[in-house]
Design a protein around this motif. Structure first.
Motif, PDB file in Angstrom:
ATOM      1  N   PHE A  91      32.656  34.838  32.891  1.00  0.00           N
ATOM      2  CA  PHE A  91      33.036  33.502  33.347  1.00  0.00           C
ATOM      3  C   PHE A  91      34.139  32.990  32.429  1.00  0.00           C
ATOM      4  O   PHE A  91      33.909  32.702  31.262  1.00  0.00           O
ATOM      5  CB  PHE A  91      31.803  32.603  33.325  1.00  0.00           C
ATOM      6  N   SER A  92      35.350  32.903  32.958  1.00  0.00           N
ATOM      7  CA  SER A  92      36.505  32.464  32.181  1.00  0.00           C
ATOM      8  C   SER A  92      36.790  30.989  32.452  1.00  0.00           C
ATOM      9  O   SER A  92      36.595  30.506  33.567  1.00  0.00           O
ATOM     10  CB  SER A  92      37.738  33.296  32.543  1.00  0.00           C
ATOM     11  N   PHE A  93      37.260  30.302  31.445  1.00  0.00           N
ATOM     12  CA  PHE A  93      37.620  28.898  31.603  1.00  0.00           C
ATOM     13  C   PHE A  93      38.632  28.531  30.537  1.00  0.00           C
ATOM     14  O   PHE A  93      38.868  29.290  29.590  1.00  0.00           O
ATOM     15  CB  PHE A  93      36.390  27.988  31.506  1.00  0.00           C
ATOM     16  N   TYR A  94      39.283  27.390  30.691  1.00  0.00           N
ATOM     17  CA  TYR A  94      40.196  26.895  29.666  1.00  0.00           C
ATOM     18  C   TYR A  94      39.775  25.471  29.334  1.00  0.00           C
ATOM     19  O   TYR A  94      39.619  24.634  30.197  1.00  0.00           O
ATOM     20  CB  TYR A  94      41.658  26.969  30.091  1.00  0.00           C
ATOM     21  N   SER A  95      39.551  25.219  28.068  1.00  0.00           N
ATOM     22  CA  SER A  95      38.912  23.971  27.669  1.00  0.00           C
ATOM     23  C   SER A  95      39.855  22.965  27.031  1.00  0.00           C
ATOM     24  O   SER A  95      39.508  21.790  26.923  1.00  0.00           O
ATOM     25  CB  SER A  95      37.773  24.260  26.684  1.00  0.00           C
ATOM     26  N   LYS A  96      41.029  23.404  26.548  1.00  0.00           N
ATOM     27  CA  LYS A  96      41.918  22.499  25.809  1.00  0.00           C
ATOM     28  C   LYS A  96      41.193  21.842  24.638  1.00  0.00           C
ATOM     29  O   LYS A  96      41.543  20.758  24.203  1.00  0.00           O
ATOM     30  CB  LYS A  96      42.484  21.413  26.730  1.00  0.00           C
ATOM     31  N   GLY A  97      40.140  22.496  24.170  1.00  0.00           N
ATOM     32  CA  GLY A  97      39.341  21.906  23.104  1.00  0.00           C
ATOM     33  C   GLY A  97      38.442  20.795  23.587  1.00  0.00           C
ATOM     34  O   GLY A  97      37.861  20.055  22.789  1.00  0.00           O
ATOM     35  N   ASP A  98      38.311  20.649  24.906  1.00  0.00           N
ATOM     36  CA  ASP A  98      37.509  19.586  25.500  1.00  0.00           C
ATOM     37  C   ASP A  98      36.034  19.955  25.410  1.00  0.00           C
ATOM     38  O   ASP A  98      35.571  20.926  26.032  1.00  0.00           O
ATOM     39  CB  ASP A  98      37.937  19.394  26.959  1.00  0.00           C
ATOM     40  N   GLU A  99      35.269  19.171  24.668  1.00  0.00           N
ATOM     41  CA  GLU A  99      33.852  19.461  24.482  1.00  0.00           C
ATOM     42  C   GLU A  99      33.085  19.417  25.807  1.00  0.00           C
ATOM     43  O   GLU A  99      32.120  20.161  26.006  1.00  0.00           O
ATOM     44  CB  GLU A  99      33.243  18.469  23.496  1.00  0.00           C
ATOM     45  N   ALA A 100      33.506  18.551  26.728  1.00  0.00           N
ATOM     46  CA  ALA A 100      32.808  18.435  28.012  1.00  0.00           C
ATOM     47  C   ALA A 100      32.945  19.721  28.824  1.00  0.00           C
ATOM     48  O   ALA A 100      31.977  20.195  29.423  1.00  0.00           O
ATOM     49  CB  ALA A 100      33.349  17.248  28.799  1.00  0.00           C
ATOM     50  N   ILE A 101      34.143  20.308  28.852  1.00  0.00           N
ATOM     51  CA  ILE A 101      34.357  21.556  29.581  1.00  0.00           C
ATOM     52  C   ILE A 101      33.552  22.684  28.936  1.00  0.00           C
ATOM     53  O   ILE A 101      32.952  23.523  29.626  1.00  0.00           O
ATOM     54  CB  ILE A 101      35.858  21.916  29.619  1.00  0.00           C
ATOM     55  N   GLN A 102      33.529  22.701  27.627  1.00  0.00           N
ATOM     56  CA  GLN A 102      32.747  23.725  26.930  1.00  0.00           C
ATOM     57  C   GLN A 102      31.252  23.568  27.219  1.00  0.00           C
ATOM     58  O   GLN A 102      30.544  24.555  27.450  1.00  0.00           O
ATOM     59  CB  GLN A 102      33.028  23.644  25.429  1.00  0.00           C
ATOM     60  N   HIS A 103      30.794  22.322  27.231  1.00  0.00           N
ATOM     61  CA  HIS A 103      29.391  22.048  27.542  1.00  0.00           C
ATOM     62  C   HIS A 103      29.088  22.429  28.981  1.00  0.00           C
ATOM     63  O   HIS A 103      28.036  23.020  29.271  1.00  0.00           O
ATOM     64  CB  HIS A 103      29.086  20.566  27.291  1.00  0.00           C
ATOM     65  N   GLU A 104      29.984  22.095  29.893  1.00  0.00           N
ATOM     66  CA  GLU A 104      29.801  22.458  31.298  1.00  0.00           C
ATOM     67  C   GLU A 104      29.631  23.970  31.454  1.00  0.00           C
ATOM     68  O   GLU A 104      28.737  24.437  32.179  1.00  0.00           O
ATOM     69  CB  GLU A 104      31.002  21.995  32.114  1.00  0.00           C
ATOM     70  N   SER A 105      30.482  24.736  30.800  1.00  0.00           N
ATOM     71  CA  SER A 105      30.433  26.193  30.920  1.00  0.00           C
ATOM     72  C   SER A 105      29.104  26.739  30.415  1.00  0.00           C
ATOM     73  O   SER A 105      28.519  27.644  31.025  1.00  0.00           O
ATOM     74  CB  SER A 105      31.596  26.812  30.144  1.00  0.00           C
ATOM     75  N   ALA A 106      28.619  26.166  29.312  1.00  0.00           N
ATOM     76  CA  ALA A 106      27.317  26.590  28.787  1.00  0.00           C
ATOM     77  C   ALA A 106      26.195  26.242  29.763  1.00  0.00           C
ATOM     78  O   ALA A 106      25.239  27.024  29.936  1.00  0.00           O
ATOM     79  CB  ALA A 106      27.071  25.941  27.427  1.00  0.00           C
ATOM     80  N   LEU A 107      26.284  25.093  30.411  1.00  0.00           N
ATOM     81  CA  LEU A 107      25.261  24.698  31.386  1.00  0.00           C
ATOM     82  C   LEU A 107      25.268  25.622  32.601  1.00  0.00           C
ATOM     83  O   LEU A 107      24.202  26.004  33.113  1.00  0.00           O
ATOM     84  CB  LEU A 107      25.492  23.255  31.833  1.00  0.00           C
ATOM     85  N   ILE A 108      26.454  25.985  33.097  1.00  0.00           N
ATOM     86  CA  ILE A 108      26.533  26.901  34.238  1.00  0.00           C
ATOM     87  C   ILE A 108      25.936  28.254  33.875  1.00  0.00           C
ATOM     88  O   ILE A 108      25.183  28.854  34.655  1.00  0.00           O
ATOM     89  CB  ILE A 108      27.996  27.041  34.707  1.00  0.00           C
ATOM     90  N   LYS A 109      26.251  28.735  32.688  1.00  0.00           N
ATOM     91  CA  LYS A 109      25.654  29.993  32.215  1.00  0.00           C
ATOM     92  C   LYS A 109      24.128  29.885  32.216  1.00  0.00           C
ATOM     93  O   LYS A 109      23.426  30.776  32.710  1.00  0.00           O
ATOM     94  CB  LYS A 109      26.171  30.307  30.807  1.00  0.00           C
ATOM     95  N   GLN A 110      23.621  28.784  31.689  1.00  0.00           N
ATOM     96  CA  GLN A 110      22.166  28.577  31.621  1.00  0.00           C
ATOM     97  C   GLN A 110      21.552  28.528  33.021  1.00  0.00           C
ATOM     98  O   GLN A 110      20.502  29.145  33.269  1.00  0.00           O
ATOM     99  CB  GLN A 110      21.885  27.281  30.870  1.00  0.00           C
ATOM    100  N   GLN A 111      22.190  27.818  33.940  1.00  0.00           N
ATOM    101  CA  GLN A 111      21.650  27.690  35.290  1.00  0.00           C
ATOM    102  C   GLN A 111      21.646  29.026  36.034  1.00  0.00           C
ATOM    103  O   GLN A 111      20.702  29.343  36.759  1.00  0.00           O
ATOM    104  CB  GLN A 111      22.469  26.653  36.065  1.00  0.00           C
ATOM    105  N   LEU A 112      22.702  29.818  35.852  1.00  0.00           N
ATOM    106  CA  LEU A 112      22.798  31.083  36.582  1.00  0.00           C
ATOM    107  C   LEU A 112      21.932  32.176  35.971  1.00  0.00           C
ATOM    108  O   LEU A 112      21.540  33.127  36.673  1.00  0.00           O
ATOM    109  CB  LEU A 112      24.255  31.554  36.635  1.00  0.00           C
ATOM    110  N   GLU A 113      21.618  32.058  34.706  1.00  0.00           N
ATOM    111  CA  GLU A 113      20.788  33.079  34.056  1.00  0.00           C
ATOM    112  C   GLU A 113      19.301  32.822  34.216  1.00  0.00           C
ATOM    113  O   GLU A 113      18.467  33.620  33.760  1.00  0.00           O
ATOM    114  CB  GLU A 113      21.150  33.181  32.575  1.00  0.00           C
ATOM    115  N   ALA A 114      18.949  31.720  34.906  1.00  0.00           N
ATOM    116  CA  ALA A 114      17.538  31.397  35.127  1.00  0.00           C
ATOM    117  C   ALA A 114      16.838  32.547  35.846  1.00  0.00           C
ATOM    118  O   ALA A 114      17.363  33.110  36.808  1.00  0.00           O
ATOM    119  CB  ALA A 114      17.419  30.113  35.944  1.00  0.00           C
ATOM    120  N   ASP A 115      15.652  32.908  35.366  1.00  0.00           N
ATOM    121  CA  ASP A 115      14.814  33.941  35.994  1.00  0.00           C
ATOM    122  C   ASP A 115      15.516  35.302  36.043  1.00  0.00           C
ATOM    123  O   ASP A 115      15.190  36.139  36.888  1.00  0.00           O
ATOM    124  CB  ASP A 115      14.418  33.498  37.411  1.00  0.00           C
TER     125      ASP A 115
END
Length: 536
Positions: A378-402
């Motif tokens: 999962f690639s993304f560009y954050s510009k150092g934006d903490e919200a984008i980085q947090h979003e990416s971590a949340l998507i990873k968490q949601q998709l790795e469920a079960d």
């Protein structure tokens, strides 16, 4: 149009524009310089090459188009032109007559030949990563009739031509300052326009591919003729910072007067709270017009199977992302078209407003013969934006469920780095992008994202006949059925997954005024409307 940013190097160079001499304030304009802060440095001053927010923000202030958007309006109106309109019943010929006695900021004539040169040049150069498709997909040829009349001969009936001429791709430039068949260097500052401002100097940092502007100084163009309102300042000092943390610190330290858009979500919330208490910086908001999406590679890799793409659409929890990553500074999106655009639908609601359980998705994947877990990058560009980085971590968490997916995150920091690494090939599994309109019409959220020459590079295209039918309706309400079908197909085929719709936020010092007047759906920062209170 995807956002572009980059970090700043250490070696600074200052370049003055050879054709722009500082002339002081224009008669009647307040003798005020507004210091703007941004985390999105422009990529180039060449309209044939640039396709990023940082560049187009500058373009809307230093170049003109034949058409533009007035504040608060999504209807194209004349700017460098005094009149424009279709001249045939099929909407395949579009004619514009220029305002009389137009000139560029250096005094060179702005005539029909200059307009033709500017449009033809973008199409001829045909930069694959530039904005050429905005013009080339519609325009067959451009004809200069005399000094003041320009006629666009179109390839097909296209009701969006006025809107296309509002875009940064249609910026009019002085032919004497750029070659007809070659892009200028990214650090070239000699391109001349006819907009409200002229560029006096640019400071750069870094070298080679990492050379980026750090400061742009602009003063009012004394030769300006157009539709913009009277200026509330005499110049702009645009300062670039490495990221949104830098722009907020610059506000706190009074290094800048205003920051529009380039703010962390957490900082916006904090500033809003302080404002309610009567302390701190002013915060204003308006419609954003941006759709943030997850793009999936439908041609190769794990997402070539529709069942896998639909599984992602079912598992993602937008409400959690909006809440936890962005503190409700964005809103959940259920189509690739912003809610304020005519003919937008909520096609992704077919998956439900709440995510499907991992157990149910597991059974669906099992029936489709998919082996688990499904690994992807999962690639993304954050510009150092903490919200984008947090979003990416949340998507990873949601998709790795079960144990359904195994997600590897890759942050490229800037869109340019992501594009060079995975889009030019293209070689990717999935990446996120935020799309902002080139012009305020639903076609600009369809053609660039799922059209035959789209900029997503994920191997998917919507039916060409539906797109053509939609373009043919001058009354955009009449295109409702065509665009509804396209959005339905996107939800069924899942080449893109809409995540959230943006809002614009701006923060200013207490003595700054006028910023709310420029926060509308067009996303154009009209710097000339920003001033300072008389008591400052």
């Amino acid at each position: 149009m995807a956002a572009l940013s980059g970090s700043i190097g250490l070696l600074a160079v200052t370049t003055a524009c050879g054709s722009s001499d500082s002339t002081g304030p224009v008669a009647g304009a307040p003798n005020v310089i507004i210091k703007m802060g941004s985390a999105n440095p422009y990529s180039t001053l060449d309209p044939a090459e640039a396709y990023d927010n940082g560049a187009w923000t500058v373009y809307y202030n230093v170049y003109q188009g034949l058409m533009s958007y007035r504040p608060g309006s999504n209807v194209p109106q004349e700017d460098a032109a005094q009149s424009c309109g279709y001249t045939d019943a099929t909407d395949e010929t579009y004619k514009c007559v220029l305002r009389p006695n137009m000139t560029f900021s250096n005094g060179d004539p702005l005539d029909a030949a200059a307009v033709k040169y500017s449009i033809d040049r973008v199409i001829k150069i045909n930069d694959p990563n530039g904005p050429v498709a905005i013009l080339s997909t519609s325009i067959k040829s451009v004809e200069a009739q005399g000094k003041n009349t320009v006629v666009f001969h179109l390839k097909y009936p296209d009701a969006t031509m006025p809107a296309r001429l509002c875009s940064g791709a249609a910026s009019i430039i002085d032919p004497k300052t750029v070659p007809a068949d070659k892009e200028v260097a990214t650090d070239d500052t000699g391109v001349i326009g006819s907009g409200r401002y002229k560029i006096d100097s640019v400071s750069f940092a870094g070298s080679g591919a990492d050379k980026l502007p750090t400061e742009v100084k602009l003063s009012l163009n004394p030769n300006y003729k157009g539709s913009a309102t009277d200026p509330r300042n005499s110049g702009i000092d645009l300062r670039y910072f490495a990221d949104q943390t830098g722009t907020k610190k610059a506000l706190d330290d009074h290094q800048v007067d205003a920051v529009i858009a380039d703010l962390n979500a957490s900082d916006v919330v904090s500033m809003q709270q302080n404002q309610q208490l009567g302390t701190g910086l002013q915060v204003d908001s308006g419609p954003g017009g941006g759709i943030h999406m997850l793009a999936l590679n439908t041609a190769t890799g794990v997402f070539s199977k529709p069942a896998v793409r639909r599984a992602v659409a079912e598992l993602i929890n937008r409400d959690t992302i909006v809440d936890k990553a962005f503190a409700h500074t964005v809103s959940a999106a259920y189509t690739v078209v912003p809610s304020g655009i005519t003919n937008a639908t909520g096609s992704f609601s077919v998956y439900g407003r709440q995510p499907t359980s991992a157990a149910t998705v597991r059974e669906q994947l099992k029936k489709a013969g998919v082996s688990l877990p499904i690994p992807f990058t999962f690639s993304f560009y954050s510009k150092g934006d903490e919200a984008i980085q947090h979003e990416s971590a949340l998507i990873k968490q949601q998709l790795e469920a079960d144990g359904l997916f195994k997600v590897t995150l890759h942050d490229y920091l800037t869109y340019a780095k992501l594009s060079n690494a995975i889009l030019k090939k293209p070689t990717f599994d999935a990446y996120t992008l935020t799309w902002y309109s080139d012009y305020l019409d639903i076609d600009d959220y369809i053609n660039p994202l799922v059209g035959p020459h789209n900029t997503v590079f994920n191997g998917y295209a919507a039916p060409a006949a539906l797109i053509s039918n939609g373009l043919a309706h001058t009354n955009r309400e009449d295109a409702k059925a065509d665009y509804a079908e396209i959005q339905k197909d996107i939800a069924k085929d899942v080449p893109l997954i809409p995540l959230w719709e943006s809002s614009q936020f701006a923060a200013t010092q207490a003595d700054v005024s006028g910023v709310p007047l420029t926060l509308d759906s067009a996303g154009i920062q009209r710097w000339w409307m920003v001033g300072k209170n008389a008591t400052s």
